[in-house]
Design a protein around this motif. Structure first.
Motif, mmCIF file in Angstrom:
data_model
loop_
_atom_site.group_PDB
_atom_site.id
_atom_site.type_symbol
_atom_site.label_atom_id
_atom_site.label_comp_id
_atom_site.label_asym_id
_atom_site.label_seq_id
_atom_site.Cartn_x
_atom_site.Cartn_y
_atom_site.Cartn_z
ATOM 1 N N THR A 253 0.833 -1.207 0.000
ATOM 2 C CA THR A 253 0.000 0.000 0.000
ATOM 3 C C THR A 253 0.863 1.251 0.000
ATOM 4 O O THR A 253 0.597 2.215 -0.736
ATOM 5 C CB THR A 253 -0.928 0.002 1.232
ATOM 6 O OG1 THR A 253 -1.649 -1.226 1.296
ATOM 7 C CG2 THR A 253 -1.898 1.166 1.185
ATOM 8 N N VAL A 257 1.127 4.391 -2.704
ATOM 9 C CA VAL A 257 1.032 5.808 -2.343
ATOM 10 C C VAL A 257 2.213 6.570 -2.937
ATOM 11 O O VAL A 257 2.050 7.661 -3.513
ATOM 12 C CB VAL A 257 0.989 5.977 -0.816
ATOM 13 C CG1 VAL A 257 1.104 7.453 -0.430
ATOM 14 C CG2 VAL A 257 -0.287 5.387 -0.241
ATOM 15 N N VAL A 265 -4.609 2.395 -4.066
ATOM 16 C CA VAL A 265 -4.408 2.567 -2.626
ATOM 17 C C VAL A 265 -5.644 2.136 -1.850
ATOM 18 O O VAL A 265 -5.550 1.414 -0.851
ATOM 19 C CB VAL A 265 -4.056 4.032 -2.296
ATOM 20 C CG1 VAL A 265 -4.086 4.261 -0.782
ATOM 21 C CG2 VAL A 265 -2.684 4.380 -2.850
#
Length: 297
Positions: A253, A257, A265
């Protein structure tokens, strides 16, 4: 069940019959159809119940406690949230066996029970208890000295002590230490290096030992997103995610980002949350005070 099972066990005097009962109990506990929990209620009032946990809780009342397979108990603790019930049984087995004059095979079985207890306490986040049990399998005085320094917060001195012990692996003196003891040194050394943010040192160690989880941790802390992306697709990390480890999915994740893939995300965050919730349900109640809850949060 807590009344009937102990009473029935007490009435059985034939040793061979008891052995047969234990074998049947093990077969029952290892059946694949048990669910982790089920809902049962009265007048729309629902509470979560766990059949395996209830059975082990009743079995803990047996006198004397039967010798249940250690590997089976370990699996039940992890998959059915019966950590404390399993620990009670394991600790009883260890106290009975350690007080006896054992053969070589008996000593190996004692070590196996200790290993299972360590696994349970690590699963509960009880690092100090895990360390104390690990030291029971260590033979060199330096292991106790290094662990004592760590417990009392003398991190720099503990690192020096563990480093000196790790160096023994390359010397002739290492022959007096078991593989488990040497693994203990390396594990605590790498843990303290991470606490001290010595990421370059830990990364080098992870490369040498092929520890993908440590490499991934160092990579995201150093914001090396190319390495994070590469490691997230490695077999070891994929296997960890499939086993329910949310930390690996969280790293993926963070990488999304950093790449600006905002569409990914949200999906990855939802997967991470599901893995955390899934792992949470296999932990004791929050009121139990286990430190592993804080780490998961």
């Amino acid at each position: 069940l807590k009344v009937l099972l102990p009473a029935s066990w007490k009435d059985v005097s034939d040793h061979l019959l008891k052995v047969g009962i234990v074998s049947t109990i093990e077969s029952f506990l290892s059946c694949p159809f048990h669910s982790q929990s089920f809902k049962g209620g009265y007048n729309d009032s629902y509470s979560t119940r766990n059949a395996i946990k209830s059975f082990l809780s009743a079995m803990a009342c047996l006198e004397p406690l039967p010798m249940i397979d250690v590997d089976l108990l370990n699996t039940l603790a992890q998959n059915y949230n019966c950590w404390y019930e399993v620990l009670f049984i394991l600790e009883n087995q260890y106290s009975v066996l350690s007080a006896s004059n054992l053969s070589e095979s008996g000593n190996k079985h004692c070590e196996k029970i200790l290993l299972a207890m360590r696994h349970c306490y690590r699963g509960l986040g009880e690092t100090n208890i895990w360390t104390s049990l690990a030291l029971k399998s260590c033979s060199l005085p330096g292991s106790n000295y290094a662990a004592s320094l760590e417990v009392y917060g003398k991190v720099d001195r503990a690192l020096e002590a563990y480093t000196a012990l790790v160096d023994l692996v390359e010397s002739e003196e290492s022959a007096t230490a078991s593989q488990l003891e040497m693994d203990f040194w390396e594990e605590r050394w790498s843990h303290l290096q991470r606490e001290e943010q010595q990421l370059a040192v830990v990364s080098e160690f992870a490369e040498q030992t092929q520890r993908d989880d440590l490499l991934l941790e160092c990579a995201w802390r150093e914001r090396d997103w190319d390495k994070v992306r590469l490691l997230c697709s490695s077999p070891g990390i994929v296997a960890a995610v499939e086993a329910g480890n949310p930390a690996m999915k969280i790293c993926e994740t963070l990488s999304a980002v950093a790449d600006g893939k905002l569409g990914d995300v949200e999906n990855l965050h939802a997967q991470s949350s599901q893995l955390c919730l899934y792992k949470w349900q296999f932990l004791p109640q929050f009121s139990g005070g286990s430190s592993v809850h804080a780490k998961l949060l």
